[in-house]
Design a protein around this motif. Structure first.
Motif, PDB file in Angstrom:
ATOM      1  N   ARG A  64       0.822  -1.205   0.000  1.00  0.00           N
ATOM      2  CA  ARG A  64       0.000   0.000   0.000  1.00  0.00           C
ATOM      3  C   ARG A  64       0.861   1.262   0.000  1.00  0.00           C
ATOM      4  NH1 ARG A  64      -3.373  -1.397   3.582  1.00  0.00           N
ATOM      5  NH2 ARG A  64      -2.234  -0.721   5.430  1.00  0.00           N
ATOM      6  N   VAL A  65       1.863   1.304   0.885  1.00  0.00           N
ATOM      7  CA  VAL A  65       2.657   2.537   0.977  1.00  0.00           C
ATOM      8  C   VAL A  65       3.553   2.707  -0.241  1.00  0.00           C
ATOM      9  CG1 VAL A  65       2.567   2.677   3.490  1.00  0.00           C
ATOM     10  CG2 VAL A  65       4.440   1.417   2.421  1.00  0.00           C
ATOM     11  N   TYR A  66       3.974   1.607  -0.868  1.00  0.00           N
ATOM     12  CA  TYR A  66       4.769   1.772  -2.095  1.00  0.00           C
ATOM     13  C   TYR A  66       3.913   2.347  -3.214  1.00  0.00           C
ATOM     14  CZ  TYR A  66       7.758   1.133  -6.081  1.00  0.00           C
ATOM     15  OH  TYR A  66       8.507   1.371  -7.211  1.00  0.00           O
ATOM     16  N   ARG A  67       2.663   1.911  -3.309  1.00  0.00           N
ATOM     17  CA  ARG A  67       1.772   2.488  -4.326  1.00  0.00           C
ATOM     18  C   ARG A  67       1.585   3.986  -4.080  1.00  0.00           C
ATOM     19  NH1 ARG A  67      -1.267  -2.382  -3.564  1.00  0.00           N
ATOM     20  NH2 ARG A  67      -2.689  -1.275  -2.135  1.00  0.00           N
ATOM     21  N   GLN A  68       1.450   4.361  -2.820  1.00  0.00           N
ATOM     22  CA  GLN A  68       1.303   5.780  -2.493  1.00  0.00           C
ATOM     23  C   GLN A  68       2.565   6.557  -2.855  1.00  0.00           C
ATOM     24  OE1 GLN A  68       0.322   5.600   1.654  1.00  0.00           O
ATOM     25  NE2 GLN A  68      -1.775   4.879   1.298  1.00  0.00           N
ATOM     26  N   PHE A  69       3.723   5.986  -2.556  1.00  0.00           N
ATOM     27  CA  PHE A  69       5.005   6.608  -2.917  1.00  0.00           C
ATOM     28  C   PHE A  69       5.100   6.780  -4.433  1.00  0.00           C
ATOM     29  CE2 PHE A  69       9.280   5.814  -4.540  1.00  0.00           C
ATOM     30  CZ  PHE A  69      10.017   6.807  -3.917  1.00  0.00           C
ATOM     31  N   GLN A  72       3.480   9.753  -6.284  1.00  0.00           N
ATOM     32  CA  GLN A  72       3.936  11.132  -6.067  1.00  0.00           C
ATOM     33  C   GLN A  72       4.491  11.704  -7.368  1.00  0.00           C
ATOM     34  OE1 GLN A  72       3.126  12.492  -3.079  1.00  0.00           O
ATOM     35  NE2 GLN A  72       2.279  10.431  -2.764  1.00  0.00           N
ATOM     36  N   PRO A  73       4.212  12.969  -7.667  1.00  0.00           N
ATOM     37  CA  PRO A  73       4.518  13.513  -9.002  1.00  0.00           C
ATOM     38  C   PRO A  73       5.983  13.825  -9.275  1.00  0.00           C
ATOM     39  CG  PRO A  73       3.516  15.196  -7.599  1.00  0.00           C
ATOM     40  CD  PRO A  73       3.431  13.908  -6.834  1.00  0.00           C
ATOM     41  N   TYR A  79      10.083  12.707  -1.404  1.00  0.00           N
ATOM     42  CA  TYR A  79      10.814  12.960  -0.166  1.00  0.00           C
ATOM     43  C   TYR A  79       9.852  13.328   0.961  1.00  0.00           C
ATOM     44  CZ  TYR A  79      13.864  15.278   3.224  1.00  0.00           C
ATOM     45  OH  TYR A  79      14.502  15.651   4.383  1.00  0.00           O
ATOM     46  N   VAL A  80       8.924  14.232   0.667  1.00  0.00           N
ATOM     47  CA  VAL A  80       7.953  14.661   1.677  1.00  0.00           C
ATOM     48  C   VAL A  80       7.092  13.479   2.115  1.00  0.00           C
ATOM     49  CG1 VAL A  80       5.926  16.116   2.083  1.00  0.00           C
ATOM     50  CG2 VAL A  80       7.929  17.057   0.906  1.00  0.00           C
ATOM     51  N   TYR A  81       6.673  12.647   1.166  1.00  0.00           N
ATOM     52  CA  TYR A  81       5.857  11.480   1.512  1.00  0.00           C
ATOM     53  C   TYR A  81       6.623  10.546   2.458  1.00  0.00           C
ATOM     54  CZ  TYR A  81       3.474   7.056   1.363  1.00  0.00           C
ATOM     55  OH  TYR A  81       2.861   5.886   1.755  1.00  0.00           O
ATOM     56  N   LEU A  85       5.763   9.367   6.278  1.00  0.00           N
ATOM     57  CA  LEU A  85       5.678   7.973   6.692  1.00  0.00           C
ATOM     58  C   LEU A  85       6.598   7.697   7.880  1.00  0.00           C
ATOM     59  CD1 LEU A  85       4.612   5.106   6.254  1.00  0.00           C
ATOM     60  CD2 LEU A  85       6.475   4.751   4.605  1.00  0.00           C
ATOM     61  N   GLN A  86       7.806   8.264   7.847  1.00  0.00           N
ATOM     62  CA  GLN A  86       8.731   8.088   8.967  1.00  0.00           C
ATOM     63  C   GLN A  86       8.148   8.656  10.262  1.00  0.00           C
ATOM     64  OE1 GLN A  86      12.535  10.053   8.527  1.00  0.00           O
ATOM     65  NE2 GLN A  86      13.532   8.726  10.019  1.00  0.00           N
ATOM     66  N   ASP A  87       7.452   9.761  10.163  1.00  0.00           N
ATOM     67  CA  ASP A  87       6.842  10.376  11.343  1.00  0.00           C
ATOM     68  C   ASP A  87       5.595   9.637  11.801  1.00  0.00           C
ATOM     69  OD1 ASP A  87       8.767  12.344  11.463  1.00  0.00           O
ATOM     70  OD2 ASP A  87       7.618  13.800  10.296  1.00  0.00           O
ATOM     71  N   LEU A  88       5.044   8.781  10.941  1.00  0.00           N
ATOM     72  CA  LEU A  88       3.844   8.031  11.286  1.00  0.00           C
ATOM     73  C   LEU A  88       4.168   6.628  11.784  1.00  0.00           C
ATOM     74  CD1 LEU A  88       0.682   7.912  11.170  1.00  0.00           C
ATOM     75  CD2 LEU A  88       0.964   6.907   8.891  1.00  0.00           C
ATOM     76  N   ASN A  89       4.960   5.884  10.998  1.00  0.00           N
ATOM     77  CA  ASN A  89       5.292   4.491  11.298  1.00  0.00           C
ATOM     78  C   ASN A  89       6.741   4.269  10.884  1.00  0.00           C
ATOM     79  OD1 ASN A  89       5.696   1.680  11.233  1.00  0.00           O
ATOM     80  ND2 ASN A  89       3.593   1.261  10.616  1.00  0.00           N
ATOM     81  N   GLU A  90       7.646   4.450  11.812  1.00  0.00           N
ATOM     82  CA  GLU A  90       9.069   4.487  11.480  1.00  0.00           C
ATOM     83  C   GLU A  90       9.605   3.136  11.037  1.00  0.00           C
ATOM     84  OE1 GLU A  90      12.980   6.900  13.009  1.00  0.00           O
ATOM     85  OE2 GLU A  90      11.189   6.802  14.269  1.00  0.00           O
ATOM     86  N   ILE A  91       9.131   2.065  11.618  1.00  0.00           N
ATOM     87  CA  ILE A  91       9.625   0.731  11.234  1.00  0.00           C
ATOM     88  C   ILE A  91       9.196   0.412   9.806  1.00  0.00           C
ATOM     89  CG2 ILE A  91       9.532  -1.733  11.752  1.00  0.00           C
ATOM     90  CD1 ILE A  91       9.201  -0.984  14.704  1.00  0.00           C
ATOM     91  N   LEU A  92       7.958   0.721   9.470  1.00  0.00           N
ATOM     92  CA  LEU A  92       7.487   0.500   8.100  1.00  0.00           C
ATOM     93  C   LEU A  92       8.279   1.357   7.114  1.00  0.00           C
ATOM     94  CD1 LEU A  92       5.376  -0.925   6.311  1.00  0.00           C
ATOM     95  CD2 LEU A  92       3.863   1.040   6.700  1.00  0.00           C
ATOM     96  N   TYR A  93       8.602   2.583   7.495  1.00  0.00           N
ATOM     97  CA  TYR A  93       9.413   3.469   6.647  1.00  0.00           C
ATOM     98  C   TYR A  93      10.755   2.813   6.323  1.00  0.00           C
ATOM     99  CZ  TYR A  93      12.971   7.133   5.988  1.00  0.00           C
ATOM    100  OH  TYR A  93      14.047   7.872   5.545  1.00  0.00           O
ATOM    101  N   TYR A  94      11.452   2.310   7.339  1.00  0.00           N
ATOM    102  CA  TYR A  94      12.764   1.724   7.084  1.00  0.00           C
ATOM    103  C   TYR A  94      12.668   0.443   6.263  1.00  0.00           C
ATOM    104  CZ  TYR A  94      15.272   5.058   9.974  1.00  0.00           C
ATOM    105  OH  TYR A  94      15.832   6.202  10.466  1.00  0.00           O
ATOM    106  N   ARG A  95      11.612  -0.312   6.479  1.00  0.00           N
ATOM    107  CA  ARG A  95      11.435  -1.532   5.683  1.00  0.00           C
ATOM    108  C   ARG A  95      11.176  -1.177   4.223  1.00  0.00           C
ATOM    109  NH1 ARG A  95      10.054  -6.772   6.959  1.00  0.00           N
ATOM    110  NH2 ARG A  95      10.041  -8.032   5.047  1.00  0.00           N
TER     111      ARG A  95
END
Length: 581
Positions: A64-69, A72-73, A79-81, A85-95
């Motif tokens: 899901r998050v890769y599709r959202q990434f 981005q235009p 970068y902002v996205y 994500l890092q500020d929301l779910n940091e472990i998922l961001y690093y994965r």
């Protein structure tokens, strides 16, 4: 204040103890696993009704998050996205970053981070890191204490004063984003736990007039402070670090040329210190040179090296390459005579102006009397190449196109396989592009660049272009230092890192890269760490002995997976190397 949560690893299994409930869980990026929490965990943590009813695995979240990434235009939007994500779910961001490292490293790090830094004040959303202002030096201790970490809880500090950010110069308080980006690479590449590392900006003002006249600018609104007051601020900061985080590696990042060498030389014996612009850049460039020289069946001590842009990075490169030559049996004086450095006024020579750290590479003026030059008394790059006939040409000048066709052809005429490294970032400032270098050398050049370039087709051969990205070395250096609790980052440890990287590739095949790819980053970082530990132990700088360095390093590298959850009412005293807020 009572601890709210704590990560710990025992027998290879990571567990997080959680003592907060409800929205307090979801408000913490390292605890917010989103819909990955099971129904039982949701009941125990007071999350009923705060999440959609479905339970998702991490793999489902990643899709899901890769599709959202991907939607981005542009790169800055990506970068902002990722920041969000890092500020929301940091472990998922690093994965996510780890799963798509080739694609995302240029977003979270160079080159995209440069644009994000320039727009820091206008795109600011959440504070990440520690902000220390020269106008309030008395607050440093309180600011470090406010982070909430104890003396054994932090392994790494990345600190910048933002004067020499990438190729864009003085960026004031926005430089915090380079420190954040560096730490993201440390975690992704070397497994430094995100809770054991802190980004710091030293706000000493800025000479960037655009920032000073921007109503939205978030930093100290005055010219950059220099001289004695600046030095006192740095000394106060280092003393505070020693009190609060005595075991942490202090990584100095993007300081101006006048300060970078001086600060490293002043404090590297006082507190374990590393400057990536000096030592990291030198290590990865030396690695590329070692691999390229090996491909030619030669030694470093057989080379003649011209460095166009002999500033902080350029002199650091020369120093390390000189040390490699010394290890091959030369004296320092003999090795130094194989380098020709050019600053903003041309060749460094004893009759010309230069900074103190450049003096060891100044050429004797009488040596130049027999040179053929285009303009009497001036020794430009074309003159140096024509008279020296170098085997290695390195660019750290930020002068786009300065490696001209005439200069490169002059070099190739005196060298069968020239080693050419246009290292300046971003791409627009590169001294040359690989396609031109291959055309001008009939496909014989061995190339490493500072910015990423795709493969080049020339005369029926595909040439993979090495990127001399510091990410190949600094994460592993940091991991090695942390693993053995080294008391110093020595020149021998940096050279060991270079050799480790060089040994992970073979450039003997025409078209092969002289450096590993970013896809190998985690393996490269582990290999570098092992070599750094071995060098530290050989010099008596390691305070922790690793019985099985390969396994011990591997065990120390944090993996971005959701840990086992233990719901508690209070947090007990931490065990060895915990990660707690």
């Amino acid at each position: 204040m009572a601890r709210q949560f704590q990560f710990r690893t025992e027998n290879g299994v990571e567990t997080v103890q959680i003592a907060v409930r409800g929205r307090q869980v979801l408000a913490r990026p390292m605890l917010n696993f989103g819909p990955a929490y099971t129904l039982e965990q949701r009941r125990a943590l007071g999350l009923q009704g705060l999440l959609p009813p479905a339970v998702n695995s991490m793999n489902e979240q990643l899709k899901r998050v890769y599709r959202q990434f991907d939607r981005q235009p542009d790169d800055l939007s990506k970068y902002v996205y990722l920041n969000q994500l890092q500020d929301l779910n940091e472990i998922l961001y690093y994965r996510l970053v780890a799963e798509h490292l080739d694609e995302m490293l240029p977003i979270i790090y160079t080159p995209t981070v440069g644009e994000a830094i320039e727009r820091f004040s206008s795109t600011f959303d959440r504070a990440r890191g520690i902000y220390l202002a020269i106008d309030n030096p008395q607050d440093i201790d309180e600011a470090l204490a406010s982070h909430g970490a104890g003396p054994d809880d932090i392994d790494l500090l990345v600190v910048t004063d933002s004067e020499g950010i990438l190729g864009i110069g003085d960026q004031g308080v926005g430089g915090i984003r380079i420190a954040v980006g560096k730490l993201a690479v440390y975690t992704t590449a070397a497994g430094i736990h995100p809770l054991r590392a802190v980004p710091i900006v030293l706000d000493v003002g800025t000479d960037n007039l655009a920032l000073l006249n921007d109503p939205a600018y978030l930093g100290a609104r005055h010219a950059r402070v220099r001289g004695e007051r600046y030095d006192e601020f740095i000394a106060t900061f280092v003393a505070a670090v020693k009190r609060h985080f005595p075991k942490a590696l202090l990584h100095w990042e993007d300081f101006g040329a006048n300060n970078a060498h001086r600060i490293l030389d002043t404090y590297r014996e006082e507190h374990v210190s590393f400057n990536d612009d000096i030592q990291g850049t030198a290590a990865v460039v030396a690695a590329a040179a070692i691999a390229a020289v090996r491909a030619k069946g030669e030694r470093m001590s057989d080379q003649r090296v011209v460095i166009h842009g002999a500033g902080t990075a350029g002199i650091g490169i020369a120093d390390l390459m000189r040390d490699v030559m010394v290890q091959e049996g030369m004296t320092e004086e003999e090795a130094a005579r194989l380098f020709w450095g050019l600053g903003s006024r041309g060749l460094l020579h004893t009759s010309g102006p230069m900074r103190p750290f450049q003096e060891r590479y100044a050429r004797p003026s009488d040596e130049l009397s027999s040179w053929t030059v285009a303009e009497s008394g001036r020794y430009a790059l074309a003159d140096v190449v024509r008279n020296v006939q170098p085997t290695i040409l390195i660019g750290t000048s930020a002068q786009s196109g300065s490696f001209t066709e005439a200069i490169v052809r002059d070099m190739a005429a005196g060298c069968e396989r020239p080693i050419i490294m246009p290292l300046s970032n971003p791409t627009a400032k590169a001294e040359a592009v690989p396609a031109d270098l291959l055309a001008w050398t009939d496909g014989q050049a061995l190339i490493a660049t500072g910015s990423p370039f795709g493969p080049v087709e020339y005369a029926g051969t595909t040439f993979d272009i090495a990127q001399a990205n510091n990410a190949l070395v600094f994460p592993g250096i940091g991991l090695g230092v942390v693993a053995c609790r080294a008391t110093k980052v020595s020149d021998r440890m940096i050279a060991a890192a270079s050799r480790a990287v060089a040994e992970m590739t073979s450039a003997k095949r025409l078209g092969a890269s002289v450096l590993p790819t970013m896809r190998q980053l985690r393996a490269v970082s582990a290999a570098v760490a092992v070599r750094v530990v071995e060098a530290a132990e050989a010099e008596g700088l390691a305070t922790v002995t690793l019985d099985n360095p390969i396994q011990d390093i591997q065990d120390l590298m944090w993996q971005p997976v959701y840990p086992t959850v233990e719901v508690v009412t209070e947090i007990a005293e931490p065990s060895a190397r915990p990660t707690d807020p």
